[in-house]
Motif scaffolding. Structure first.
Motif, PDB file in Angstrom:
ATOM      1  N   ALA A 131       3.791  -4.681   3.410  1.00  0.00           N
ATOM      2  CA  ALA A 131       4.711  -4.525   4.533  1.00  0.00           C
ATOM      3  C   ALA A 131       6.157  -4.579   4.046  1.00  0.00           C
ATOM      4  O   ALA A 131       6.994  -3.758   4.453  1.00  0.00           O
ATOM      5  N   ALA A 132       6.467  -5.535   3.165  1.00  0.00           N
ATOM      6  CA  ALA A 132       7.822  -5.635   2.621  1.00  0.00           C
ATOM      7  C   ALA A 132       8.179  -4.388   1.823  1.00  0.00           C
ATOM      8  O   ALA A 132       9.307  -3.864   1.919  1.00  0.00           O
ATOM      9  N   VAL A 133       7.235  -3.888   1.035  1.00  0.00           N
ATOM     10  CA  VAL A 133       7.486  -2.702   0.218  1.00  0.00           C
ATOM     11  C   VAL A 133       7.638  -1.465   1.094  1.00  0.00           C
ATOM     12  O   VAL A 133       8.505  -0.613   0.838  1.00  0.00           O
ATOM     13  N   ALA A 134       6.833  -1.337   2.146  1.00  0.00           N
ATOM     14  CA  ALA A 134       6.974  -0.196   3.049  1.00  0.00           C
ATOM     15  C   ALA A 134       8.345  -0.183   3.696  1.00  0.00           C
ATOM     16  O   ALA A 134       8.975   0.880   3.840  1.00  0.00           O
ATOM     17  N   ALA A 135       8.837  -1.360   4.082  1.00  0.00           N
ATOM     18  CA  ALA A 135      10.183  -1.441   4.661  1.00  0.00           C
ATOM     19  C   ALA A 135      11.243  -1.045   3.634  1.00  0.00           C
ATOM     20  O   ALA A 135      12.217  -0.350   3.959  1.00  0.00           O
ATOM     21  N   LEU A 136      11.056  -1.475   2.400  1.00  0.00           N
ATOM     22  CA  LEU A 136      11.992  -1.141   1.327  1.00  0.00           C
ATOM     23  C   LEU A 136      11.984   0.362   1.048  1.00  0.00           C
ATOM     24  O   LEU A 136      13.037   1.007   0.912  1.00  0.00           O
ATOM     25  N   MET A 137      10.795   0.948   0.969  1.00  0.00           N
ATOM     26  CA  MET A 137      10.691   2.393   0.748  1.00  0.00           C
ATOM     27  C   MET A 137      11.322   3.181   1.890  1.00  0.00           C
ATOM     28  O   MET A 137      12.008   4.193   1.659  1.00  0.00           O
ATOM     29  N   ALA A 138      11.070   2.740   3.129  1.00  0.00           N
ATOM     30  CA  ALA A 138      11.629   3.450   4.280  1.00  0.00           C
ATOM     31  C   ALA A 138      13.152   3.456   4.229  1.00  0.00           C
ATOM     32  O   ALA A 138      13.794   4.466   4.550  1.00  0.00           O
ATOM     33  N   ARG A 139      13.731   2.346   3.814  1.00  0.00           N
ATOM     34  CA  ARG A 139      15.198   2.316   3.667  1.00  0.00           C
ATOM     35  C   ARG A 139      15.661   3.230   2.545  1.00  0.00           C
ATOM     36  O   ARG A 139      16.594   4.024   2.707  1.00  0.00           O
ATOM     37  N   ALA A 147      11.749  -1.372  12.831  1.00  0.00           N
ATOM     38  CA  ALA A 147      12.460  -2.324  13.679  1.00  0.00           C
ATOM     39  C   ALA A 147      12.352  -3.753  13.174  1.00  0.00           C
ATOM     40  O   ALA A 147      13.201  -4.590  13.478  1.00  0.00           O
ATOM     41  N   GLY A 148      11.310  -4.059  12.422  1.00  0.00           N
ATOM     42  CA  GLY A 148      11.144  -5.420  11.937  1.00  0.00           C
ATOM     43  C   GLY A 148       9.961  -5.522  11.005  1.00  0.00           C
ATOM     44  O   GLY A 148       9.128  -4.605  10.913  1.00  0.00           O
ATOM     45  N   GLN A 149       9.879  -6.659  10.313  1.00  0.00           N
ATOM     46  CA  GLN A 149       8.781  -6.885   9.376  1.00  0.00           C
ATOM     47  C   GLN A 149       8.259  -8.303   9.548  1.00  0.00           C
ATOM     48  O   GLN A 149       9.031  -9.259   9.638  1.00  0.00           O
ATOM     49  N   LEU A 150       6.940  -8.409   9.620  1.00  0.00           N
ATOM     50  CA  LEU A 150       6.262  -9.700   9.688  1.00  0.00           C
ATOM     51  C   LEU A 150       5.525  -9.908   8.378  1.00  0.00           C
ATOM     52  O   LEU A 150       4.611  -9.149   8.044  1.00  0.00           O
ATOM     53  N   LEU A 151       5.920 -10.950   7.646  1.00  0.00           N
ATOM     54  CA  LEU A 151       5.342 -11.243   6.338  1.00  0.00           C
ATOM     55  C   LEU A 151       4.693 -12.619   6.405  1.00  0.00           C
ATOM     56  O   LEU A 151       5.381 -13.649   6.479  1.00  0.00           O
ATOM     57  N   MET A 152       3.369 -12.657   6.392  1.00  0.00           N
ATOM     58  CA  MET A 152       2.634 -13.906   6.513  1.00  0.00           C
ATOM     59  C   MET A 152       2.152 -14.350   5.133  1.00  0.00           C
ATOM     60  O   MET A 152       1.389 -13.641   4.482  1.00  0.00           O
ATOM     61  N   TYR A 153       2.631 -15.502   4.697  1.00  0.00           N
ATOM     62  CA  TYR A 153       2.388 -16.040   3.352  1.00  0.00           C
ATOM     63  C   TYR A 153       2.245 -14.902   2.340  1.00  0.00           C
ATOM     64  O   TYR A 153       1.209 -14.731   1.696  1.00  0.00           O
TER      65      TYR A 153
END
Length: 317
Positions: free
Chosen positions: A163-171, A179-185
């Protein structure tokens, strides 16, 4: 904080019965974990569940789309969800209960992604699938009653990494506006000497030996200089990423790296909500039977609704 009685019982069972994946091949680990999975006789009902294939960069990707029941006045928020499992194990079925709960709790469409697994498909296969799925959902959201302007990426453990990487790639690639990212442990980087690894290397379900093995399957080479799309905290710039909710568990070897990433995002000017859940171990949020998991979910759902709330449009829009 000590474990409560129920959590201690569940953790004891996990420690005794979860396979020692570091002694296995990837295929053996998947078979062993599936064999130990209990089928849910009466899953939480949602409005609709659809399995389908979507295009990816290296072939089709299976997804499962959950829609809440009831009529909606307009398009719903949409969550693109990536399951955990060390990039090696787990699948759409392993996280079905959590996705159903999120669908109902948030009142959102949830698209769970069956990305390629290591070691058969090593980095960047899973990362590429995560980004491809995010792009597809943004482009096709209207087909299943979702709003691409309220798209959230989410995941637990290795899924949190994706999820974090997908957000980074999208940017970086001028892709979908997340709109947001939820990162659970989340799994963040291959560093095994942190204070939480030292304290919880054994006897807390996820072990240091298992995490080293998972990284060996996913990124067997150039780990010392792991690229940002494998270890997002190592990106040169984290500015302009979507707001994040980061959840860590106190008794988790990954606690330090999750909190390190939350701090790095905040230092880059990204709005971050960080919550460390006291007395809990890695993976607890997706254990449907745990009272603590249900309590934390009830607190999480409204925070997610706020994170993907429809933005107020100004006349300039």
């Amino acid at each position: 904080m000590p474990l409560d009685e129920q959590a201690e019982t569940i953790l004891r069972g996990l420690n005794e019965n979860f396979p020692r994946v570091e002694t296995m091949t990837g295929a053996q680990a998947r078979a062993a974990t599936k064999a130990g999975r209990t089928a849910v006789a009466d899953p939480e009902p949602v409005g609709e569940v659809r399995d389908r294939e979507i295009p990816g960069g290296a072939g089709s990707i299976a997804v499962r789309i959950y829609s809440p029941a009831g009529n909606s006045a307009g398009p719903l928020p949409v969550v693109v969800f990536f399951h955990g499992g060390g990039f090696v194990i787990c699948d759409l079925d392993s996280h079905d209960g959590f996705c159903r709960a999120m669908c109902n709790g948030v009142g959102a469409v949830v698209v769970s992604v069956d990305y390629r697994l290591a070691p058969e498909s090593q980095w960047p296969a899973a990362a590429d699938d995560a980004y491809a799925a995010t792009c597809w959902v943004a482009q096709h959201a209207g087909e299943f009653g979702a709003d691409p302007d309220r798209l959230l990426v989410a995941g637990d453990s290795s899924g949190g990494n994706l999820a974090a990487v997908a957000a980074l790639m999208a940017r970086d690639r001028q892709g979908p506006a997340v709109a947001g990212q939820l990162l659970m442990y989340p799994v963040i980087e291959p560093a095994f000497d942190t204070e939480s690894y030292e304290e919880f290397a054994e006897d807390h379900f996820l072990t240091r030996a298992a995490m080293q093995w998972y990284w060996d399957q996913y990124l067997p080479t150039h780990r010392e200089a792991a690229p940002a799309y494998a270890a997002p905290v190592r990106a040169d710039d984290l500015a302009a990423l979507p707001p994040a909710i980061v959840i860590t568990a106190e008794r988790d070897p990954l606690r330090y790296e999750g909190e390190k990433y939350a701090a790095a995002l905040a230092d880059a000017g990204v709005p971050v909500q960080l919550a460390r859940v006291a007395g809990m171990f890695h993976g607890f949020l997706t254990i449907d039977a745990m009272t603590a998991a249900q309590t934390e979910r009830r607190a999480l759902w409204p925070r997610l609704r706020n994170l993907v709330a429809e933005r107020v449009r100004t006349p300039s829009d």
